[in-house]
Design an enzyme around this catalytic site. Structure first.
Site, PDB file in Angstrom:
ATOM      1  N   CYS A 116       0.826  -1.225   0.000  1.00 33.39           N
ATOM      2  CA  CYS A 116       0.000   0.000   0.000  1.00 33.39           C
ATOM      3  C   CYS A 116       0.855   1.269   0.000  1.00 33.39           C
ATOM      4  CB  CYS A 116      -0.924   0.001   1.205  1.00 33.39           C
ATOM      5  SG  CYS A 116      -1.998  -1.431   1.199  1.00 33.39           S
ATOM      6  N   HIS A 263      -3.900   6.959   1.201  1.00 32.56           N
ATOM      7  CA  HIS A 263      -4.086   5.645   0.580  1.00 32.56           C
ATOM      8  C   HIS A 263      -5.498   5.173   0.937  1.00 32.56           C
ATOM      9  CE1 HIS A 263      -4.110   1.448  -0.125  1.00 32.56           C
ATOM     10  NE2 HIS A 263      -3.980   1.122   1.146  1.00 32.56           N
ATOM     11  N   ASN A 293     -10.017  -0.926  -2.220  1.00 34.23           N
ATOM     12  CA  ASN A 293      -8.605  -0.667  -1.914  1.00 34.23           C
ATOM     13  C   ASN A 293      -7.755  -1.254  -3.048  1.00 34.23           C
ATOM     14  OD1 ASN A 293      -5.966  -0.872  -0.962  1.00 34.23           O
ATOM     15  ND2 ASN A 293      -6.570  -1.458   1.118  1.00 34.23           N
TER      16      ASN A 293
HETATM   17  O1  UT7 Z   1      -4.506  -1.278   2.817  1.00 31.90           O
HETATM   18  C1  UT7 Z   1      -3.724  -1.938   3.737  1.00 31.90           C
HETATM   19  C2  UT7 Z   1      -4.109  -1.635   5.101  1.00 31.90           C
HETATM   20  N1  UT7 Z   1      -5.374  -2.242   5.398  1.00 31.90           N
HETATM   21  C3  UT7 Z   1      -6.161  -1.683   6.276  1.00 31.90           C
HETATM   22  O2  UT7 Z   1      -5.849  -0.642   6.765  1.00 31.90           O
HETATM   23  C4  UT7 Z   1      -7.414  -2.430   6.686  1.00 31.90           C
HETATM   24  C5  UT7 Z   1      -7.620  -2.303   8.160  1.00 31.90           C
HETATM   25  N2  UT7 Z   1      -8.705  -3.088   8.676  1.00 31.90           N
HETATM   26  C6  UT7 Z   1      -9.998  -2.916   8.349  1.00 31.90           C
HETATM   27  O3  UT7 Z   1     -10.299  -2.096   7.515  1.00 31.90           O
HETATM   28  C7  UT7 Z   1     -11.055  -3.704   9.094  1.00 31.90           C
HETATM   29  O4  UT7 Z   1     -10.450  -4.447  10.119  1.00 31.90           O
HETATM   30  C8  UT7 Z   1     -11.887  -4.644   8.190  1.00 31.90           C
HETATM   31  C9  UT7 Z   1     -12.794  -3.831   7.313  1.00 31.90           C
HETATM   32  C10 UT7 Z   1     -10.956  -5.496   7.373  1.00 31.90           C
HETATM   33  C11 UT7 Z   1     -12.759  -5.579   9.028  1.00 31.90           C
HETATM   34  O5  UT7 Z   1     -13.605  -4.853   9.887  1.00 31.90           O
HETATM   35  P1  UT7 Z   1     -13.675  -5.212  11.420  1.00 31.90           P
HETATM   36  O6  UT7 Z   1     -14.630  -4.284  12.025  1.00 31.90           O
HETATM   37  O7  UT7 Z   1     -12.289  -5.207  11.963  1.00 31.90           O
HETATM   38  O8  UT7 Z   1     -14.310  -6.668  11.388  1.00 31.90           O
HETATM   39  P2  UT7 Z   1     -13.742  -8.034  11.979  1.00 31.90           P
HETATM   40  O9  UT7 Z   1     -12.732  -8.618  11.072  1.00 31.90           O
HETATM   41  O10 UT7 Z   1     -13.374  -7.866  13.401  1.00 31.90           O
HETATM   42  O11 UT7 Z   1     -15.038  -8.931  11.926  1.00 31.90           O
HETATM   43  C12 UT7 Z   1     -16.231  -8.620  12.668  1.00 31.90           C
HETATM   44  C13 UT7 Z   1     -17.315  -9.605  12.297  1.00 31.90           C
HETATM   45  C14 UT7 Z   1     -16.854 -11.061  12.380  1.00 31.90           C
HETATM   46  O12 UT7 Z   1     -17.984 -11.823  12.809  1.00 31.90           O
HETATM   47  P3  UT7 Z   1     -18.132 -12.278  14.342  1.00 31.90           P
HETATM   48  O13 UT7 Z   1     -16.915 -13.101  14.625  1.00 31.90           O
HETATM   49  O14 UT7 Z   1     -18.188 -11.015  15.121  1.00 31.90           O
HETATM   50  O15 UT7 Z   1     -19.413 -13.039  14.313  1.00 31.90           O
HETATM   51  C15 UT7 Z   1     -16.531 -11.420  10.946  1.00 31.90           C
HETATM   52  O16 UT7 Z   1     -16.670 -12.803  10.700  1.00 31.90           O
HETATM   53  O17 UT7 Z   1     -17.702  -9.406  10.921  1.00 31.90           O
HETATM   54  C16 UT7 Z   1     -17.577 -10.638  10.202  1.00 31.90           C
HETATM   55  N3  UT7 Z   1     -17.158 -10.326   8.837  1.00 31.90           N
HETATM   56  C17 UT7 Z   1     -18.014 -10.100   7.840  1.00 31.90           C
HETATM   57  N4  UT7 Z   1     -19.349 -10.107   7.788  1.00 31.90           N
HETATM   58  C18 UT7 Z   1     -19.934  -9.818   6.597  1.00 31.90           C
HETATM   59  C19 UT7 Z   1     -15.894 -10.206   8.360  1.00 31.90           C
HETATM   60  N5  UT7 Z   1     -15.924  -9.882   7.055  1.00 31.90           N
HETATM   61  C20 UT7 Z   1     -17.234  -9.824   6.715  1.00 31.90           C
HETATM   62  C21 UT7 Z   1     -17.886  -9.536   5.504  1.00 31.90           C
HETATM   63  N6  UT7 Z   1     -19.239  -9.551   5.498  1.00 31.90           N
HETATM   64  N7  UT7 Z   1     -17.225  -9.254   4.374  1.00 31.90           N
END
Ligand code: UT7
Length: 336
Positions: A116, A263, A293
């Site tokens: 990135c 970014h 992204n």
């Molecule tokens: O470009 C490089 C740098 N990258 C970044 O800066 C990305 C940084 N991180 C993020 O943007 C976020 O962490 C994400 C958008 C990737 C994820 O969001 P989050 O709020 O951290 O979600 P999480 O991974 O903690 O997941 C929360 C819940 C989980 O379910 P449970 O365990 O709470 O039941 C996941 O299984 O959301 C679920 N989940 C989804 N649900 C529907 C994860 N992905 C999805 C999805 N659709 N696509």
């Protein structure tokens, strides 16, 4: 002492639009979840049925536009810097393919592997070549073809819904006015977090033979892995630090920023930074809603669009900042 200035910008996005609802054919997800957590509404994914696009082909298309807009021809370019994490081939890199595709002379071509932050690292490399007087015009490209390598299943959804394909390019040219152009770049890394956002194999650490021999259905080391919340927490801190470092190095204040191009990692990260720096909506450019992204391509695509829309003007203070896998991060401070 020379300075370098961006004299041409170009972008290329594959035609195929994939909306959040389209993703439901492969995984359990929802438009609401994706928009709430990331701001993304749709992204572009190359459709191999209808398109021959690859990382280097997209990069070459964006580069062609940037060269034309710089008022140059391919023969004026002295060097290519190509940033990607998704090259057409394991080796060689994408830079040499662009040299061939644009039928350029046998100029040097360097690939940058900083994910990135790749475009900012590339810009910094190009800037040094110009400042030392070695080159006059350097082409910097960021291009990614993520779609072919994402895990299209519920298991991979936290990564897969975020990433999109596309390319952006900039021509950096020598200027003698030191008050204009790239004022400074600031680069950082912290390799202890390499595995928090990575694709481990196939690689020399995990060869194809080993992957096939294990034949483990739970082995997903050949798909990108991201520890999302961990990455998010580091991103907001490092973005802010990199911007502050750049402003300080040039005796500038946050109020001096005319356009911040972060970014496009996650709209929530951009909004956090915007609030922290007290910037108005007009002073931050985001397009992650439309493209997701696009890693090394995200800044040059966003910068190109902001410029096309007249939002980056002569004399403006433009700040670029990125954070991503490595971890790597950085900023570029530009007087347009
Ligand atoms: O470009 C490089 C740098 N990258 C970044 O800066 C990305 C940084 N991180 C993020 O943007 C976020 O962490 C994400 C958008 C990737 C994820 O969001 P989050 O709020 O951290 O979600 P999480 O991974 O903690 O997941 C929360 C819940 C989980 O379910 P449970 O365990 O709470 O039941 C996941 O299984 O959301 C679920 N989940 C989804 N649900 C529907 C994860 N992905 C999805 C999805 N659709 N696509």
């Amino acid at each position: 002492m020379y300075n370098s200035k961006i004299t041409g910008l170009g972008k290329y996005l594959p035609e195929n639009v994939v909306t959040n609802n389209d993703l439901k054919q492969w995984m359990e997800t929802s438009d609401e979840w994706i928009q709430e957590r990331t701001g993304i509404q749709e992204r572009r994914w190359i459709d191999p049925e209808t398109s021959d696009d690859t990382t280097s082909i997209m990069g070459a298309k964006a580069a062609k536009i940037a060269i034309e807009r710089a008022g140059l021809t391919k023969d004026d370019i002295d060097f290519i810097v190509f940033a990607t994490l998704s090259p057409d081939m394991y080796f060689p890199g994408g830079g040499v393919r662009v040299q061939e595709l644009l039928e350029m002379d046998t100029i040097g071509a360097l690939d940058v592997r900083n994910q990135c932050s790749g475009f900012i690292y590339g810009l910094s490399v190009a800037d040094q070549f110009i400042k030392t007087g070695m080159y006059k015009n350097v082409l910097v490209i960021g291009s990614e073809n993520h779609s072919g390598g994402l895990e299209r299943s519920t298991r991979g959804r936290n990564v897969t819904v975020i990433f999109g394909d596309g390319a952006g390019a900039a021509v950096l040219s020598r200027v003698e006015d030191n008050t204009k152009g790239i004022l400074s770049t600031h680069l950082h890394s912290e390799g202890k977090y390499a595995k928090e956002l990575a694709l481990e194999g196939p690689s020399t650490g995990r060869w194809v033979d080993a992957i096939m021999e294990d034949n483990d259905p739970n082995d997903v080391s050949y798909y990108p892995y991201m520890n999302g919340q961990f990455v998010f927490k580091h991103a907001v801190v490092r973005f802010s630090e990199a911007i502050m470092e750049g402003l300080k190095a040039n005796n500038l204040k946050k109020e001096d920023i005319d356009m911040l191009i972060p970014h496009q990692a996650n709209l929530r990260i951009s909004q956090f930074i915007q609030k922290k720096f007290g910037l108005a909506d007009d002073n931050v450019y985001n397009n992650i809603m439309r493209y997701g992204n696009t890693t090394a391509a995200s800044i040059p695509i966003a910068l190109t669009e902001a410029w096309e829309e007249g939002k980056v003007k002569e004399g403006d203070l433009v700040v670029l900042a990125a954070f991503g896998s490595g971890f790597t991060w950085g900023s570029a401070i530009i007087r347009w």
